[in-house]
Design a protein around this motif. Structure first.
Motif, PDB file in Angstrom:
ATOM      1  N   ALA A  46       0.861  -1.180   0.000  1.00 42.20           N
ATOM      2  CA  ALA A  46       0.000   0.000   0.000  1.00 42.20           C
ATOM      3  C   ALA A  46       0.894   1.225   0.000  1.00 42.20           C
ATOM      4  N   ASP A  47       0.301   2.391  -0.120  1.00 43.72           N
ATOM      5  CA  ASP A  47       1.095   3.621  -0.079  1.00 43.72           C
ATOM      6  C   ASP A  47       1.823   3.762   1.258  1.00 43.72           C
ATOM      7  N   VAL A  48       1.146   3.363   2.334  1.00 42.46           N
ATOM      8  CA  VAL A  48       1.751   3.350   3.667  1.00 42.46           C
ATOM      9  C   VAL A  48       1.529   1.965   4.262  1.00 42.46           C
ATOM     10  N   VAL A  49       2.606   1.342   4.730  1.00 41.86           N
ATOM     11  CA  VAL A  49       2.520   0.016   5.349  1.00 41.86           C
ATOM     12  C   VAL A  49       3.057   0.104   6.777  1.00 41.86           C
ATOM     13  N   ILE A  50       2.274  -0.398   7.732  1.00 42.13           N
ATOM     14  CA  ILE A  50       2.687  -0.432   9.133  1.00 42.13           C
ATOM     15  C   ILE A  50       2.800  -1.885   9.565  1.00 42.13           C
ATOM     16  N   ASP A  51       3.986  -2.268   9.979  1.00 40.99           N
ATOM     17  CA  ASP A  51       4.192  -3.607  10.528  1.00 40.99           C
ATOM     18  C   ASP A  51       3.735  -3.573  11.987  1.00 40.99           C
ATOM     19  N   ALA A  52       2.636  -4.240  12.276  1.00 40.82           N
ATOM     20  CA  ALA A  52       2.033  -4.193  13.609  1.00 40.82           C
ATOM     21  C   ALA A  52       2.255  -5.488  14.380  1.00 40.82           C
ATOM     22  N   ARG A  53       3.361  -6.148  14.136  1.00 37.81           N
ATOM     23  CA  ARG A  53       3.598  -7.485  14.677  1.00 37.81           C
ATOM     24  C   ARG A  53       3.464  -7.538  16.204  1.00 37.81           C
ATOM     25  N   ASP A  54       3.977  -6.568  16.919  1.00 40.47           N
ATOM     26  CA  ASP A  54       3.895  -6.548  18.383  1.00 40.47           C
ATOM     27  C   ASP A  54       2.904  -5.502  18.884  1.00 40.47           C
ATOM     28  N   LYS A  55       2.015  -5.067  18.000  1.00 46.16           N
ATOM     29  CA  LYS A  55       1.107  -3.979  18.363  1.00 46.16           C
ATOM     30  C   LYS A  55      -0.342  -4.455  18.373  1.00 46.16           C
ATOM     31  N   ILE A  56      -1.130  -3.793  19.218  1.00 48.33           N
ATOM     32  CA  ILE A  56      -2.569  -4.045  19.289  1.00 48.33           C
ATOM     33  C   ILE A  56      -3.275  -2.839  18.693  1.00 48.33           C
ATOM     34  N   VAL A  57      -4.274  -3.103  17.869  1.00 53.35           N
ATOM     35  CA  VAL A  57      -5.020  -2.056  17.174  1.00 53.35           C
ATOM     36  C   VAL A  57      -6.399  -1.922  17.820  1.00 53.35           C
ATOM     37  N   TYR A  58      -6.773  -0.696  18.123  1.00 50.06           N
ATOM     38  CA  TYR A  58      -8.070  -0.406  18.746  1.00 50.06           C
ATOM     39  C   TYR A  58      -8.812   0.635  17.913  1.00 50.06           C
ATOM     40  N   ARG A 392       5.647  -3.998  23.562  1.00 51.43           N
ATOM     41  CA  ARG A 392       7.011  -4.176  24.062  1.00 51.43           C
ATOM     42  C   ARG A 392       7.409  -3.101  25.064  1.00 51.43           C
ATOM     43  N   ARG A 393       6.523  -2.155  25.311  1.00 47.15           N
ATOM     44  CA  ARG A 393       6.828  -1.108  26.286  1.00 47.15           C
ATOM     45  C   ARG A 393       6.865  -1.684  27.695  1.00 47.15           C
ATOM     46  N   LEU A 394       7.716  -1.092  28.536  1.00 45.79           N
ATOM     47  CA  LEU A 394       7.950  -1.609  29.880  1.00 45.79           C
ATOM     48  C   LEU A 394       6.669  -1.728  30.699  1.00 45.79           C
ATOM     49  N   GLU A 395       5.775  -0.734  30.571  1.00 49.98           N
ATOM     50  CA  GLU A 395       4.578  -0.730  31.419  1.00 49.98           C
ATOM     51  C   GLU A 395       3.595  -1.837  31.089  1.00 49.98           C
ATOM     52  N   TYR A 396       3.806  -2.535  29.975  1.00 52.59           N
ATOM     53  CA  TYR A 396       2.917  -3.644  29.627  1.00 52.59           C
ATOM     54  C   TYR A 396       3.525  -5.012  29.954  1.00 52.59           C
ATOM     55  N   ALA A 397       4.755  -5.014  30.440  1.00 49.97           N
ATOM     56  CA  ALA A 397       5.398  -6.280  30.777  1.00 49.97           C
ATOM     57  C   ALA A 397       4.621  -6.976  31.897  1.00 49.97           C
ATOM     58  N   GLY A 398       4.381  -8.250  31.721  1.00 47.46           N
ATOM     59  CA  GLY A 398       3.641  -9.012  32.719  1.00 47.46           C
ATOM     60  C   GLY A 398       2.148  -8.836  32.648  1.00 47.46           C
ATOM     61  N   ALA A 399       1.653  -8.136  31.610  1.00 45.27           N
ATOM     62  CA  ALA A 399       0.220  -7.820  31.547  1.00 45.27           C
ATOM     63  C   ALA A 399      -0.441  -8.289  30.259  1.00 45.27           C
ATOM     64  N   LEU A 400       0.252  -9.050  29.444  1.00 45.07           N
ATOM     65  CA  LEU A 400      -0.268  -9.377  28.114  1.00 45.07           C
ATOM     66  C   LEU A 400      -1.168 -10.625  28.143  1.00 45.07           C
ATOM     67  N   PHE A 401      -2.279 -10.485  28.872  1.00 46.94           N
ATOM     68  CA  PHE A 401      -3.227 -11.583  28.989  1.00 46.94           C
ATOM     69  C   PHE A 401      -4.629 -11.218  28.506  1.00 46.94           C
ATOM     70  N   ASP A 402      -4.968  -9.936  28.515  1.00 41.59           N
ATOM     71  CA  ASP A 402      -6.284  -9.471  28.078  1.00 41.59           C
ATOM     72  C   ASP A 402      -6.064  -8.208  27.260  1.00 41.59           C
ATOM     73  N   ASP A 403      -6.003  -8.372  25.945  1.00 40.69           N
ATOM     74  CA  ASP A 403      -5.641  -7.243  25.081  1.00 40.69           C
ATOM     75  C   ASP A 403      -6.696  -6.146  25.080  1.00 40.69           C
ATOM     76  N   ALA A 405      -8.500  -5.155  27.635  1.00 41.12           N
ATOM     77  CA  ALA A 405      -8.397  -4.391  28.879  1.00 41.12           C
ATOM     78  C   ALA A 405      -7.042  -3.709  29.051  1.00 41.12           C
ATOM     79  N   LEU A 406      -6.060  -4.101  28.268  1.00 41.22           N
ATOM     80  CA  LEU A 406      -4.676  -3.674  28.489  1.00 41.22           C
ATOM     81  C   LEU A 406      -4.492  -2.162  28.609  1.00 41.22           C
ATOM     82  N   PRO A 407      -4.970  -1.343  27.656  1.00 42.28           N
ATOM     83  CA  PRO A 407      -4.690   0.095  27.766  1.00 42.28           C
ATOM     84  C   PRO A 407      -5.507   0.791  28.841  1.00 42.28           C
TER      85      PRO A 407
END
Length: 481
Positions: A46-58, A392-403, A405-407
């Motif tokens: 596409a004109d703009v491509v975002i690799d969201a491999r470690d990202k959650i989209v809301y 991958r941000r520090l504040e999400y370490a140990g919390a990746l169980f409910d995407d 609720a995460l933010p």
């Protein structure tokens, strides 16, 4: 506008009717519209491509109540430790000195903060028009929204009932009814865009029962309906407001709305705390929506919104950050968190889950703005309004169980990594794309300092000093609640 591909996301939280989640999903966007969403899409580039491999989209958050101009009067010591009416009478004296450039700067700040916290659509209730300056102040907000790239729903507010006529605001901040109605019409005709994927839609918004006349309420309702735009005002925020209505008009706030044709599915109120059970049922029959503003309600000790009763009655509910001076921030994700925590504390652990709080700020908010056919969820055919967080941000370490609720539950700043509005990236790596944030902050602080200094010179009051006693009698409203 071109194409956008977000691929291989850790998860996509769609907020559709089934609250579908798509691990490993991708989204393809053409112009402003989502064309495809799911796994194994037939799009590689596409004109703009975002690799969201470690990202959650809301889906982008939707803010249903704000006063952007207040961004220059945050953290004023004299306005702390106040209930609503004392808080207003203190800050009115500063707002009298607003200039057009102040309105633009304050909107840039507030809207920028919203974008950085995942908000892609914001309403605003602008009602402060000092007599000594330009009447075209809402135009400055719309200009700012275009500059930062947010989808915007400003409402042309007004105050017409000054202290000389028994209202709360100073006469210098009030306008006559004819001028107000004429400018409401101008704003609608110039800016309201009813087309699909519009970036600006507008509404009509007299401020509150204690600052406008019955005639203005009636005529503004008729004007709004003649043009097919939505209507917004404050209602049932405090018991002081209830006392004002009973003592000056002999009716409760909702009665006043019914008398002035301010009920219906095209109306949403800010706050809505002090409704009786019977009034909640009337609201449901009318189809009125409510903008719930938990942080502002807590700061001003206004009361707790009866969320459970409202939801049970089927009343449309969205979230709003309210004015920056009664919140001291414009952080929409933080508002979602506050809603979640407040109602658990007040009602019980099952009152409002983190995911349901997020739903209020997306689907719920979109519904009360009458925009739910285009925004509020990530679905084919809807606007490409969304935000991404990097897990991958520090504040999400140990919390990746409910995407979902995460933010809401984790992280301290609630600053997102990427925000996209209409397929365009407007926040990248946590910073605004089109704004020099440091320069804006410096210029805005100079404007804020000037406002406070001018108010101090005019009134002889030091607004930088904390309040140690009740407001002087001269600043009190014309009635005794």
């Amino acid at each position: 506008m071109g194409t956008l591909l977000i691929r291989n996301a850790r998860n996509i939280i769609t907020m559709d009717d089934q609250k579908t989640k798509i691990p490993g999903g991708s989204i393809f966007v053409q112009d402003q519209k989502i064309v495809a969403i799911g796994t194994s899409l037939p799009y590689d580039t596409a004109d703009v491509v975002i690799d969201a491999r470690d990202k959650i989209v809301y889906p982008g958050l939707v803010n249903t109540h704000h006063h952007l101009y207040q961004s220059l009067t945050r953290n004023i010591p004299l306005a702390q430790s106040c209930s609503l009416f004392d808080w207003l009478t203190t800050l009115y004296e500063i707002w009298v000195h607003l200039r057009p450039e102040d309105v633009y700067l304050s909107a840039m700040i507030g809207l920028g903060e919203l974008l950085k916290s995942g908000c892609t659509t914001s309403s605003d209730h602008f009602y402060c028009f000092p007599n000594a300056t330009s009447p075209y102040l809402i135009d400055e907000e719309i200009r700012a929204a275009r500059d930062v790239g947010i989808r915007f729903f400003p409402t042309r507010g007004a105050m017409s009932l000054g202290r000389a006529r028994g209202g709360l605001p100073p006469d210098e901040l009030c306008q006559d009814e004819n001028s107000i109605l004429k400018d409401m019409q101008r704003v609608i005709e110039r800016y309201h865009d009813a087309r699909p994927f519009a970036m600006v839609r507008v509404g009509v918004a007299p401020c509150s029962p204690f600052s406008v006349t019955k005639d203005l309420m009636l005529e503004s309702a008729r004007l709004a309906r003649a043009y097919g735009v939505r209507m917004h005002t404050h209602l049932a925020e405090t018991l002081d407001e209830e006392s004002f209505c009973l003592q000056t008009m002999g009716v409760r706030p909702l009665d006043f709305m019914e008398m002035t044709e301010w009920t219906g599915s095209d109306v949403w109120y800010a706050h809505g705390i002090w409704f009786s059970d019977a009034e909640i049922q009337r609201l449901a029959r009318h189809g009125c929506g409510i903008a719930h503003c938990p942080t502002s309600n807590m700061k001003l000790a206004s009361g707790v919104f009866p969320l459970a009763k409202m939801k049970q009655s089927g009343i449309p509910i969205g979230l709003g950050v309210d004015g920056s001076a009664s919140n001291d921030t414009s952080n929409m994700l933080l508002e979602v968190r506050m809603a979640h925590l407040l109602h658990r504390l007040h009602t019980g652990p099952d009152a409002l889950s983190a995911e349901d709080a997020l739903y209020l700020a997306t689907r719920g908010s979109a519904q009360i703005l009458g925009w739910d056919d285009e925004i509020g969820s990530l679905e084919v055919g809807k606007a490409a309004d969304m935000f991404l967080i990097d897990t991958r941000r520090l504040e999400y370490a140990g919390a990746l169980f409910d995407d979902a609720a995460l933010p809401v539950l984790t992280g301290l700043s609630q600053i997102v990594d990427t925000t996209i509005v209409g397929g365009r990236v407007v926040v990248e790596h946590g910073r605004l794309v089109h704004v020099d944030e440091e320069q804006l902050a410096q210029v805005a602080q100079r404007a804020a300092t000037r406002l406070v200094e001018e108010a101090s010179l005019r009134t002889g009051i030091d607004y930088r000093q904390s309040r140690t006693s009740p407001p002087a009698a001269s600043n009190a409203p014309a009635y005794q609640p």
